[in-house]
Design an enzyme around this catalytic site. Structure first.
Site, mmCIF file in Angstrom:
data_model
loop_
_atom_site.group_PDB
_atom_site.id
_atom_site.type_symbol
_atom_site.label_atom_id
_atom_site.label_comp_id
_atom_site.label_asym_id
_atom_site.label_seq_id
_atom_site.Cartn_x
_atom_site.Cartn_y
_atom_site.Cartn_z
ATOM 1 N N GLU A 79 4.539 -28.666 20.341
ATOM 2 C CA GLU A 79 3.720 -27.680 20.613
ATOM 3 C C GLU A 79 4.613 -26.482 20.413
ATOM 4 O OE1 GLU A 79 2.179 -27.130 24.494
ATOM 5 O OE2 GLU A 79 1.251 -25.229 23.586
ATOM 6 N N ALA A 84 9.057 -15.519 18.805
ATOM 7 C CA ALA A 84 8.938 -14.027 18.636
ATOM 8 C C ALA A 84 10.344 -13.898 17.872
ATOM 9 C CB ALA A 84 8.970 -13.356 19.982
ATOM 10 N N GLN A 90 11.400 -7.574 12.406
ATOM 11 C CA GLN A 90 9.904 -8.320 12.055
ATOM 12 C C GLN A 90 9.875 -8.204 10.409
ATOM 13 O OE1 GLN A 90 6.934 -7.618 14.978
ATOM 14 N NE2 GLN A 90 8.205 -8.458 16.638
ATOM 15 N N VAL A 91 8.816 -8.969 9.861
ATOM 16 C CA VAL A 91 8.366 -8.848 8.574
ATOM 17 C C VAL A 91 9.518 -8.852 7.695
ATOM 18 C CG1 VAL A 91 6.488 -8.012 7.094
ATOM 19 C CG2 VAL A 91 6.553 -7.490 9.733
ATOM 20 N N ARG A 92 10.751 -9.565 7.906
ATOM 21 C CA ARG A 92 11.864 -9.668 6.891
ATOM 22 C C ARG A 92 12.167 -10.993 6.882
ATOM 23 N NH1 ARG A 92 16.148 -5.272 9.383
ATOM 24 N NH2 ARG A 92 14.773 -3.501 9.445
ATOM 25 N N GLY A 93 11.169 -11.917 6.993
ATOM 26 C CA GLY A 93 11.519 -13.266 6.776
ATOM 27 C C GLY A 93 12.220 -14.179 7.972
ATOM 28 N N GLY A 95 10.977 -14.654 10.722
ATOM 29 C CA GLY A 95 9.886 -15.692 11.388
ATOM 30 C C GLY A 95 9.711 -16.994 10.615
ATOM 31 N N ALA A 122 -1.342 -13.113 15.425
ATOM 32 C CA ALA A 122 -0.210 -13.584 14.916
ATOM 33 C C ALA A 122 -0.927 -14.814 14.003
ATOM 34 C CB ALA A 122 0.801 -14.237 15.698
ATOM 35 N N GLY A 124 -2.416 -14.579 11.129
ATOM 36 C CA GLY A 124 -2.165 -14.421 9.710
ATOM 37 C C GLY A 124 -0.596 -15.070 9.518
HETATM 38 N N1 ACO Z 1 -0.240 -11.092 11.021
HETATM 39 C C1 ACO Z 1 -0.198 -11.432 9.862
HETATM 40 N N2 ACO Z 1 0.758 -11.796 8.926
HETATM 41 C C2 ACO Z 1 2.065 -11.496 9.498
HETATM 42 C C3 ACO Z 1 2.252 -11.242 10.785
HETATM 43 C C4 ACO Z 1 1.147 -10.833 11.611
HETATM 44 N N3 ACO Z 1 1.098 -10.572 12.864
HETATM 45 N N4 ACO Z 1 3.498 -11.259 10.871
HETATM 46 C C5 ACO Z 1 4.165 -11.378 9.841
HETATM 47 N N5 ACO Z 1 3.257 -11.777 8.854
HETATM 48 C C6 ACO Z 1 3.221 -12.292 7.502
HETATM 49 C C7 ACO Z 1 4.247 -11.419 6.721
HETATM 50 O O1 ACO Z 1 3.788 -10.198 6.183
HETATM 51 C C8 ACO Z 1 5.013 -12.535 5.801
HETATM 52 O O2 ACO Z 1 3.946 -12.539 4.837
HETATM 53 P P1 ACO Z 1 4.763 -12.724 3.119
HETATM 54 O O3 ACO Z 1 5.201 -14.106 3.304
HETATM 55 O O4 ACO Z 1 3.644 -12.667 2.176
HETATM 56 O O5 ACO Z 1 5.524 -11.441 2.968
HETATM 57 C C9 ACO Z 1 4.879 -13.742 6.565
HETATM 58 O O6 ACO Z 1 3.856 -13.403 7.291
HETATM 59 C C10 ACO Z 1 5.983 -14.221 6.967
HETATM 60 O O7 ACO Z 1 6.607 -13.226 7.792
HETATM 61 P P2 ACO Z 1 8.088 -13.083 8.600
HETATM 62 O O8 ACO Z 1 8.691 -11.718 7.988
HETATM 63 O O9 ACO Z 1 8.791 -14.288 8.162
HETATM 64 O O10 ACO Z 1 7.721 -13.182 9.983
HETATM 65 P P3 ACO Z 1 8.181 -11.954 11.132
HETATM 66 O O11 ACO Z 1 9.809 -12.347 11.135
HETATM 67 O O12 ACO Z 1 7.704 -10.755 11.339
HETATM 68 O O13 ACO Z 1 8.028 -12.951 12.558
HETATM 69 C C11 ACO Z 1 6.227 -13.169 14.526
HETATM 70 C C12 ACO Z 1 6.490 -13.318 12.863
HETATM 71 C C13 ACO Z 1 7.107 -14.054 14.950
HETATM 72 C C14 ACO Z 1 4.916 -13.332 14.648
HETATM 73 C C15 ACO Z 1 6.576 -11.780 14.743
HETATM 74 O O14 ACO Z 1 5.934 -10.639 14.056
HETATM 75 C C16 ACO Z 1 6.725 -11.387 16.196
HETATM 76 O O15 ACO Z 1 7.678 -11.666 16.972
HETATM 77 N N6 ACO Z 1 5.572 -10.979 16.522
HETATM 78 C C17 ACO Z 1 5.367 -10.537 17.938
HETATM 79 C C18 ACO Z 1 5.184 -11.762 18.977
HETATM 80 C C19 ACO Z 1 3.924 -12.666 18.449
HETATM 81 O O16 ACO Z 1 2.935 -12.101 17.954
HETATM 82 N N7 ACO Z 1 4.529 -14.001 18.385
HETATM 83 C C20 ACO Z 1 3.671 -15.117 18.293
HETATM 84 C C21 ACO Z 1 2.668 -15.226 19.248
HETATM 85 S S1 ACO Z 1 1.796 -16.926 19.204
HETATM 86 C C22 ACO Z 1 2.776 -17.948 19.729
HETATM 87 O O17 ACO Z 1 3.950 -17.493 20.442
HETATM 88 C C23 ACO Z 1 2.372 -19.350 20.045
#
Ligand code: ACO
Length: 324
Positions: A79, A84, A90-93, A95, A122, A124
């Protein structure tokens, strides 16, 4: 980048690192009560993967809990509890890197699936990592009961494949893509023509282009192809369906004339686009609407830019080559 897999082992250094994870989660998931975060992160049944840069700064973290299936029927599930990336990165790969690391750890430990209650914002991101929505009652009975329900969150699952090296998945996918293209070219014996010296006046002047009358597509078919290409682009997900104005209550205050790829597809079937310019205007409006409603640095505006860059040249080409 450095990864570390930790869990509460009573060691002061581990505590420090877990506390850093808690601070990151508290900042990025402000709705989560801090006591709840601490309880789960410091619970020895939970593990965390941290991602740091060369200087040791924490860039991202994922807290997870493994549920091995003692009966062996479902290979067990992991699980994803909190995930985060720090806001500046964020949005630089990153995640994706974290998720691939988690998948790598899961597969090495014999697990067959990941499960999470994804925050609405999240969904998407998780969809792009291979997660899909599931109903709790469709899951193996050994798993049900292990998971706490979260209000306003989507239950999502990601199946894992033991033959995939998730640590190196980008390079592996690129290799598969290269071999596929090579195979298709070899199999079809496509003739190879020399490159064009200058831009031809007509498409039929391009060597190899079949201009038999029956092969020339109607404008409707051309537009349909363009909409299909846009819809399968990786940045299309926010534009596939109309915005739900019941869910996004203030949307119509900012956007007076909404549109999306599905609406355009329906209009095209009804031959509402009398010219390619009319189609271009509607596609452009879709991106303008996105920018009118969303913040400039939001993921939606980023996706609009990426899809626009991909699709507008195709529409321009259609305008310049089709005589209406
Ligand atoms: N909604 C939709 N798409 C997203 C989001 C989002 N919130 N965030 C990233 N993406 C997309 C990106 O555009 C990217 O797309 P691409 O491959 O077509 O370019 C793809 O997902 C991968 O993005 P990364 O850059 O690898 O993701 P990032 O480093 O931003 O990490 C994360 C994603 C962890 C959700 C980050 O945005 C974050 O910390 N958000 C705030 C905390 C959060 O919401 N955490 C998840 C909660 S749910 C849980 O914890 C179980």
């Amino acid at each position: 980048m450095n990864y570390n897999l930790i869990r509460n082992d009573g060691n002061m250094d581990t505590w420090r690192e877990l506390l850093e994870c808690k601070c990151l989660f508290a900042r990025q998931l402000p709705k989560m009560p801090k006591e709840y975060l601490v309880r789960l992160i410091f619970d020895p049944n939970h593990y965390s993967i941290t991602l740091r840069d060369e200087s040791g700064s924490l860039l991202g973290a994922c807290c997870f809990r493994p549920f091995p299936d003692e009966s062996g029927a479902s290979k067990g599930v992991l699980e994803v509890v909190f995930l985060a990336v720090s806001s500046a990165h964020q949005v630089r790969g990153l995640g994706t890197l974290l998720m691939n690391a988690l998948k790598g750890v899961a597969v090495e430990s014999g697990f067959g699936s990941l499960l999470t209650y994804a925050d609405v914002a999240a969904v998407g991101y998780f969809a792009k990592q291979g997660f899909y929505s599931v109903e709790k009652n469709s899951l193996p009975s050994a798993w049900v009961g292990n998971f706490k329900d979260y209000d306003g969150a989507h239950l999502m699952q990601c199946k894992l494949f033991s033959f995939v090296n998730y640590w190196n998945i980008s390079a592996e996918l690129e290799d598969v893509r290269r071999r596929l293209i090579k195979g298709v070219i070899e199999r079809n014996h496509f003739p190879v023509y020399p490159g064009l010296e200058e831009r031809p006046d007509k498409i039929s002047d391009i060597p190899g282009v079949d201009r038999k009358e029956e092969a020339v597509k109607s404008m409707e078919a051309e537009i349909s192809d363009i909409i299909a290409a846009a819809s399968s682009h990786k940045s299309a997900w926010p534009f596939l369906k109309p915005v739900d104005t019941e869910e996004v209550e203030d949307y119509l205050k900012f956007v007076t004339d909404p549109t999306d790829l599905e609406t355009m597809r329906k209009k095209n079937t009804l031959r509402i686009f009398r010219s390619a310019d009319m189609f271009k205007a509607e596609m452009k409006r879709m991106f303008d609407n996105c920018r009118a409603y969303n913040a400039e640095n939001s993921v939606y505006v980023k996706e609009a830019g990426s899809l626009e860059k991909f699709i507008m040249p195709r529409i321009e080409r259609l305008i310049s080559t089709v005589n209406f």
